[in-house]
Design an enzyme around this catalytic site. Structure first.
Site, mmCIF file in Angstrom:
data_model
loop_
_atom_site.group_PDB
_atom_site.id
_atom_site.type_symbol
_atom_site.label_atom_id
_atom_site.label_comp_id
_atom_site.label_asym_id
_atom_site.label_seq_id
_atom_site.Cartn_x
_atom_site.Cartn_y
_atom_site.Cartn_z
ATOM 1 N N ARG A 2 -4.785 -92.042 -8.614
ATOM 2 C CA ARG A 2 -5.762 -92.862 -7.895
ATOM 3 C C ARG A 2 -7.123 -92.428 -8.409
ATOM 4 O O ARG A 2 -7.356 -91.250 -8.702
ATOM 5 C CB ARG A 2 -5.714 -92.614 -6.385
ATOM 6 C CG ARG A 2 -4.536 -93.170 -5.683
ATOM 7 C CD ARG A 2 -4.482 -94.670 -5.623
ATOM 8 N NE ARG A 2 -5.546 -95.277 -4.820
ATOM 9 C CZ ARG A 2 -5.814 -96.587 -4.834
ATOM 10 N NH1 ARG A 2 -5.130 -97.400 -5.627
ATOM 11 N NH2 ARG A 2 -6.758 -97.076 -4.064
ATOM 12 N N GLU B 180 -18.104 -93.336 -0.955
ATOM 13 C CA GLU B 180 -16.925 -93.075 -1.794
ATOM 14 C C GLU B 180 -15.959 -94.254 -1.678
ATOM 15 O O GLU B 180 -15.598 -94.658 -0.573
ATOM 16 C CB GLU B 180 -16.264 -91.789 -1.297
ATOM 17 C CG GLU B 180 -15.151 -91.304 -2.193
ATOM 18 C CD GLU B 180 -14.638 -89.940 -1.719
ATOM 19 O OE1 GLU B 180 -15.439 -89.044 -1.400
ATOM 20 O OE2 GLU B 180 -13.404 -89.799 -1.674
ATOM 21 N N ARG C 102 -3.959 -81.799 17.294
ATOM 22 C CA ARG C 102 -4.091 -80.662 18.217
ATOM 23 C C ARG C 102 -4.288 -81.125 19.648
ATOM 24 O O ARG C 102 -4.989 -82.100 19.878
ATOM 25 C CB ARG C 102 -5.336 -79.842 17.876
ATOM 26 C CG ARG C 102 -5.383 -79.296 16.503
ATOM 27 C CD ARG C 102 -6.455 -78.205 16.459
ATOM 28 N NE ARG C 102 -6.594 -77.738 15.091
ATOM 29 C CZ ARG C 102 -7.602 -78.073 14.313
ATOM 30 N NH1 ARG C 102 -8.561 -78.862 14.766
ATOM 31 N NH2 ARG C 102 -7.644 -77.629 13.076
ATOM 32 N N TYR D 59 -2.032 -82.175 -6.623
ATOM 33 C CA TYR D 59 -3.271 -82.151 -5.872
ATOM 34 C C TYR D 59 -3.459 -80.764 -5.270
ATOM 35 O O TYR D 59 -2.988 -80.480 -4.183
ATOM 36 C CB TYR D 59 -3.288 -83.216 -4.771
ATOM 37 C CG TYR D 59 -4.636 -83.236 -4.098
ATOM 38 C CD1 TYR D 59 -5.667 -84.006 -4.616
ATOM 39 C CD2 TYR D 59 -4.913 -82.429 -3.018
ATOM 40 C CE1 TYR D 59 -6.920 -83.976 -4.054
ATOM 41 C CE2 TYR D 59 -6.165 -82.392 -2.453
ATOM 42 C CZ TYR D 59 -7.160 -83.160 -2.971
ATOM 43 O OH TYR D 59 -8.414 -83.119 -2.429
ATOM 44 N N ASP E 281 -5.902 -77.738 -3.831
ATOM 45 C CA ASP E 281 -7.222 -77.377 -3.335
ATOM 46 C C ASP E 281 -7.760 -76.213 -4.168
ATOM 47 O O ASP E 281 -7.024 -75.550 -4.890
ATOM 48 C CB ASP E 281 -7.127 -76.979 -1.848
ATOM 49 C CG ASP E 281 -7.136 -78.208 -0.944
ATOM 50 O OD1 ASP E 281 -7.796 -79.204 -1.296
ATOM 51 O OD2 ASP E 281 -6.486 -78.166 0.118
ATOM 52 N N ARG F 24 -0.573 -83.497 6.393
ATOM 53 C CA ARG F 24 -1.508 -82.398 6.188
ATOM 54 C C ARG F 24 -2.715 -82.461 7.135
ATOM 55 O O ARG F 24 -3.521 -81.538 7.199
ATOM 56 C CB ARG F 24 -1.933 -82.264 4.720
ATOM 57 C CG ARG F 24 -2.643 -83.405 4.084
ATOM 58 C CD ARG F 24 -3.148 -82.917 2.713
ATOM 59 N NE ARG F 24 -4.119 -83.820 2.161
ATOM 60 C CZ ARG F 24 -3.870 -84.617 1.141
ATOM 61 N NH1 ARG F 24 -2.692 -84.592 0.555
ATOM 62 N NH2 ARG F 24 -4.815 -85.412 0.685
ATOM 63 N N ARG G 163 -15.597 -93.387 2.872
ATOM 64 C CA ARG G 163 -16.446 -92.470 3.644
ATOM 65 C C ARG G 163 -17.845 -92.375 3.067
ATOM 66 O O ARG G 163 -18.071 -92.752 1.908
ATOM 67 C CB ARG G 163 -15.815 -91.082 3.758
ATOM 68 C CG ARG G 163 -15.342 -90.509 2.444
ATOM 69 C CD ARG G 163 -14.496 -89.244 2.680
ATOM 70 N NE ARG G 163 -13.842 -88.846 1.435
ATOM 71 C CZ ARG G 163 -12.911 -87.920 1.336
ATOM 72 N NH1 ARG G 163 -12.504 -87.291 2.408
ATOM 73 N NH2 ARG G 163 -12.380 -87.615 0.179
#
Ligand code: FAD
Ligand code: UDP
Length: 379
Positions: free
Chosen positions: A248, A313, A175, A361, A363, A171, A279
Site C-alpha cells: 500500500r 495523509e 480497554r 511491517y 515498528d 493490534r 488523518r
C-alpha cells in the site's frame, strides 16, 4: 576489498548495523538513493518544528534494552500518543476505551460498556470471527464499527472490511479503563531534536553516498565489499524475476498554516468514508503537548509560534514506481516473498534486512532489535 560491509539504504536498520559494525572495527560504505539519510523516520525542521516527512513516527517499545539503546542517541520527551477520531464532526477518543464508550453510548462503568458490546455482538451471532468486520463487531460492537472502523479501514486498505484479515484490527487496544494511550508500551516518546539527529549520530564516522542507487551500478558496488546488507525491496534486488510483491502506498500533503493551533492534537483520524484523507498530523504537538503555556516549549531555533505545520495523509493503491510503505501480508504475497527468500539463501554475500528487505511491517523498536541481532551474529 576496500570495505568490510556495503550497506544499501541509510534508514534505521542500516544506521544501527553501521554503528555496530564500526564499533567492531569494520569499514563500511553506505549507499542511499534518496537525498537524505534516515529513511522513513526522516524529520526536517520547518518554522522551528520537526516535521515527520514520511508520516507520524512515535517511538514505543516494551524492551528495556532497546529503550536504553535509543536513549544513548537522543533524549526523549514524554509524549503519549492519544489520537482523536473525527466522524462527521463527532469527536471520539482512541483507542477504544471507557472514554469512547461514554462518548458513544453515555455509559459510565465497565459493566455497562461490556453489556452494550455483548448485546450488539450477540445480534450478529459471530462465534469465530473470519474477517475484519466480524472481528471488529465482536470486539467493540456495531456502533463503533460503523463510525470509527469501517470507513477508516476501507480507505486505509482499499478493500471492504469483509475481505480483510481480522489480525489488522487486533493490534489496536480495546480497554475497559479510562486510558487514551494508543499503545500498550512500557516506554514511549518523541526524540527531542527529531529522528534525523539520531540517525546522524549512528552514522558518525561512516562513508555515506546520497543520491546513489545501488541498482544503477551493482557490479561495481558489489566488488567493493566482502558483504552486503541490503535494506531495499527484496524483489527489486532480484529484478522481479519471480514477480512483484505488492504494497500500500501513501501520499503526504503538507501545509504551513498561519495559526498557533490548527486542530488541538498531534493526530486526528477521519473515520468516515467520504473525507478523502485518513488523518491529519499537526507536527508541533509531538513536541509541545503538555507544554502549551510554557514560554520555552520545545520548538527551538527559528521558532515561530504563530505558524503550524500540518500534513494530510492519503492511502493509495500501490503501483510500480510508487514508494512502497506497507507490505500486503496476505497469503499470495507471503508465498512470493518466501520464494525470494529461497533465492536469497543461495547467496552468501548478501543479507536482506529491514522493512523492505524482510517484507514486514516492523515498528522502529523491532528494526533496532533485528539490526542488533544481526550485528551480534556477524561480529
Ligand atoms: P526504511 O526507512 O524504508 O529505509 C530503507 C532505505 O533504503 C530508504 O531510505 C531507501 O531510500 C533506501 N533504498 C532502498 N533501495 C535502495 C537502493 N537500491 N539503493 C540505495 N538506497 C536504497 N514505527 C514506529 O515504531 N512507530 C510509528 O509511529 C511508526 N509510524 C510509521 C508511519 C508510517 C506512515 C510508516 C510508513 C512507517 C511507520 N513506522 C513506525 C515504521 C518505521 O518507519 C520503520 O520501522 C523504519 O523506518 C524501518 O527502517 P528501515 O531501515 O528498515 O527502512
Ligand atoms: N483503525 C480504525 N480506526 C482508527 C484507527 C485504526 O479502524 O481510527 C484500524 C484500521 O484498520 C488500521 C488498524 O486499525 O489499519 C491498525 O491501526 P494502526 O493505527 O495501528 O495503523 P497504522 O496506520 O499505524 O498502520
Amino acid at each position: 576489498m576496500k570495505y568490510d560491509y556495503l550497506i544499501v539504504g541509510a534508514g534505521l536498520f542500516g544506521a544501527v548495523f553501521s554503528h555496530e559494525a564500526m564499533k567492531a572495527g569494520k569499514k563500511v560504505l553506505v549507499l542511499e538513493k534518496r537525498n537524505h539519510i534516515a529513511g522513513n523516520t526522516y524529520t526536517e525542521k520547518i518554522h522551528g518544528i520537526n516535521v515527520h516527512k514520511y508520516g507520524a513516527h512515535i517511538f514505543h517499545t516494551n524492551s528495556r534494552e532497546i529503550w536504553k539503546y535509543v536513549n544513548e542517541f537522543a533524549e526523549f520527551n514524554g509524549f503519549i500518543n492519544s489520537p482523536v477520531a473525527n466522524y462527521k464532526g463527532e469527536m471520539y477518543s482512541l483507542p477504544f476505551n471507557m472514554y469512547t464508550f461514554n462518548e458513544m453510548w453515555g455509559v459510565t462503568t465497565p459493566a455497562e460498556a461490556e453489556k452494550k458490546i455483548n448485546e450488539q455482538r450477540e445480534a450478529y451471532h459471530i462465534d469465530e470471527p473470519s474477517n475484519l468486520e466480524e472481528q471488529a463487531i465482536s470486539l467493540v460492537g456495531e456502533d463503533i464499527y460503523e463510525k470509527l472502523i469501517k470507513g477508516y479501514t476501507e480507505k486505509q486498505w482499499g478493500r471492504p472490511c469483509k475481505e480483510l484479515p481480522s489480525f489488522i484490527i487486533k493490534r489496536l487496544p480495546v480497554r475497559f479503563t479510562y486510558n487514551n494511550n494508543y499503545f500498550n508500551a512500557a516506554y514511549q516518546g518523541i526524540p527531542i531534536g527529531g529522528y534525523t539527529e539520531i540517525i546522524r549520530k549512528l552514522f558518525e564516522g561512516a562513508e555515506i553516498r546520497l543520491n546513489t542507487n545501488f541498482l544503477d551500478n551493482r557490479e561495481e558496488y558489489e566488488g567493493l565489499a566482502d558483504k552486503i546488507i541490503y535494506t531495499g525491496p527484496i524483489d527489486e534486488y532480484f529484478d522481479y524475476s519471480l514477480g512483484r510483491l505488492e504494497y500500500r502506498s501513501l501520499r503526504f500533503e503538507s501545509e504551513v498554516v498561519d495559526s498557533d493551533n490548527f486542530q488541538g492534537n498531534a493526530v486526528i483520524n477521519y473515520t468516515d468514508r467520504e473525507t478523502p484523507w485518513t488523518r491529519i498530523i499537526e507536527h508541533k504537538w509531538f513536541e509541545k503537548m503538555g507544554l502549551e503555556s510554557s514560554s520555552e516549549g520545545c520548538l527551538d531555533d527559528g521558532k515561530d509560534e504563530k505558524k503550524t505545520v500540518i500534513t494530510r495523509e492519503y492511502s493509495l493503491e500501490w503501483k510500480p514506481g510508487d514508494e512502497p510503505y506497507y507490505p500486503v501480508n496476505d497469503e499470495k504475497n507471503q508465498e512470493l516473498y518466501n520464494k525470494y527468500c529461497d533465492l536469497a539463501s543461495q547467496n552468501n554475500k548478501v543479507i536482506f534486512g529491514g522493512r523492505l528487505g524482510e517484507y514486514k511491517y516492523y515498528d522502529m523498536d523491532v528494526i533496532i532489535g533485528k539490526a542488533l541481532e544481526l550485528a551480534k551474529n556477524e561480529f
